[in-house]
Design a protein around this motif. Structure first.
Motif, PDB file in Angstrom:
ATOM      1  N   GLN A 283       0.837  -1.193   0.000  1.00  0.00           N
ATOM      2  CA  GLN A 283       0.000   0.000   0.000  1.00  0.00           C
ATOM      3  C   GLN A 283       0.877   1.250   0.000  1.00  0.00           C
ATOM      4  OE1 GLN A 283      -3.411  -0.291  -0.279  1.00  0.00           O
ATOM      5  NE2 GLN A 283      -2.745  -2.397  -0.592  1.00  0.00           N
ATOM      6  N   TRP A 284       0.518   2.203  -0.827  1.00  0.00           N
ATOM      7  CA  TRP A 284       1.243   3.461  -0.964  1.00  0.00           C
ATOM      8  C   TRP A 284       0.321   4.614  -0.592  1.00  0.00           C
ATOM      9  CZ3 TRP A 284       6.343   3.950  -2.714  1.00  0.00           C
ATOM     10  CH2 TRP A 284       6.948   2.760  -3.127  1.00  0.00           C
ATOM     11  N   GLN A 285       0.909   5.684  -0.106  1.00  0.00           N
ATOM     12  CA  GLN A 285       0.167   6.906   0.190  1.00  0.00           C
ATOM     13  C   GLN A 285       0.882   8.069  -0.494  1.00  0.00           C
ATOM     14  OE1 GLN A 285       1.173   4.912   3.078  1.00  0.00           O
ATOM     15  NE2 GLN A 285      -0.717   3.825   2.665  1.00  0.00           N
ATOM     16  N   ALA A 286       0.089   9.086  -0.845  1.00  0.00           N
ATOM     17  CA  ALA A 286       0.691  10.312  -1.352  1.00  0.00           C
ATOM     18  C   ALA A 286       1.489  10.930  -0.208  1.00  0.00           C
ATOM     19  CB  ALA A 286      -0.385  11.269  -1.846  1.00  0.00           C
ATOM     20  N   ALA A 287       2.650  11.458  -0.518  1.00  0.00           N
ATOM     21  CA  ALA A 287       3.493  12.088   0.494  1.00  0.00           C
ATOM     22  C   ALA A 287       3.091  13.556   0.612  1.00  0.00           C
ATOM     23  CB  ALA A 287       4.964  11.956   0.128  1.00  0.00           C
ATOM     24  N   GLY A 288       2.539  13.914   1.747  1.00  0.00           N
ATOM     25  CA  GLY A 288       2.101  15.295   1.948  1.00  0.00           C
ATOM     26  C   GLY A 288       0.971  15.659   1.009  1.00  0.00           C
ATOM     27  N   ASP A 289       1.038  16.847   0.462  1.00  0.00           N
ATOM     28  CA  ASP A 289       0.005  17.331  -0.457  1.00  0.00           C
ATOM     29  C   ASP A 289       0.346  17.031  -1.912  1.00  0.00           C
ATOM     30  OD1 ASP A 289      -1.445  18.358   1.655  1.00  0.00           O
ATOM     31  OD2 ASP A 289      -0.498  20.319   1.538  1.00  0.00           O
TER      32      ASP A 289
END
Length: 125
Positions: free
Chosen positions: A26-32
């Protein structure tokens, strides 16, 4: 001179790419950012960033400690046909970036949900 990636990091990159494409990481956007993604595990994190923000090369692949400190990083270099090991991870970084973006956006789940809604009897999974 090419930005040499040690063999063990190339192995890590290939495994992370394969598992990301399979939907296992699973990956998440880093910051905005819409062009920077991070996968966090117990031992640390990996990140992939589109350096110029267009979603294409150049990319930077980084290893981060559990505290978020960058341990090392490598940039993609378009050396097509000149240095096979550089060309190889150039393609891997591109694959990883797109797999991370899909994971962070939830597009794999979205596709399954849409298929289930539109054609529930045609889904083999």
């Amino acid at each position: 001179m090419a930005n040499s990636m040690p063999p063990e990091v190339i192995k890590l990159l290939k495994i992370v790419t394969e598992r990301s494409e399979a939907g296992e990481l699973q990956w998440q956007a880093a910051g905005d950012s819409a062009t920077s993604f991070v996968h966090t595990g117990r031992a640390g994190s990996v990140s992939i960033v589109s350096d110029d923000g267009d979603g294409e090369h150049p990319y930077t692949f980084s290893l981060l400690t559990p505290e978020g400190v960058t341990g090392d990083s490598w940039k993609s270099i378009d050396n097509s046909g000149q240095e096979p090991e550089v060309e190889s991870y150039w393609r891997e970084l591109q694959q990883l970036y797109h797999a991370a973006r899909r994971s962070a956006a939830g597009s794999t789940t979205l596709v399954k949900d849409l298929l289930n809604e539109i054609a529930p009897d045609d889904i083999p999974f």
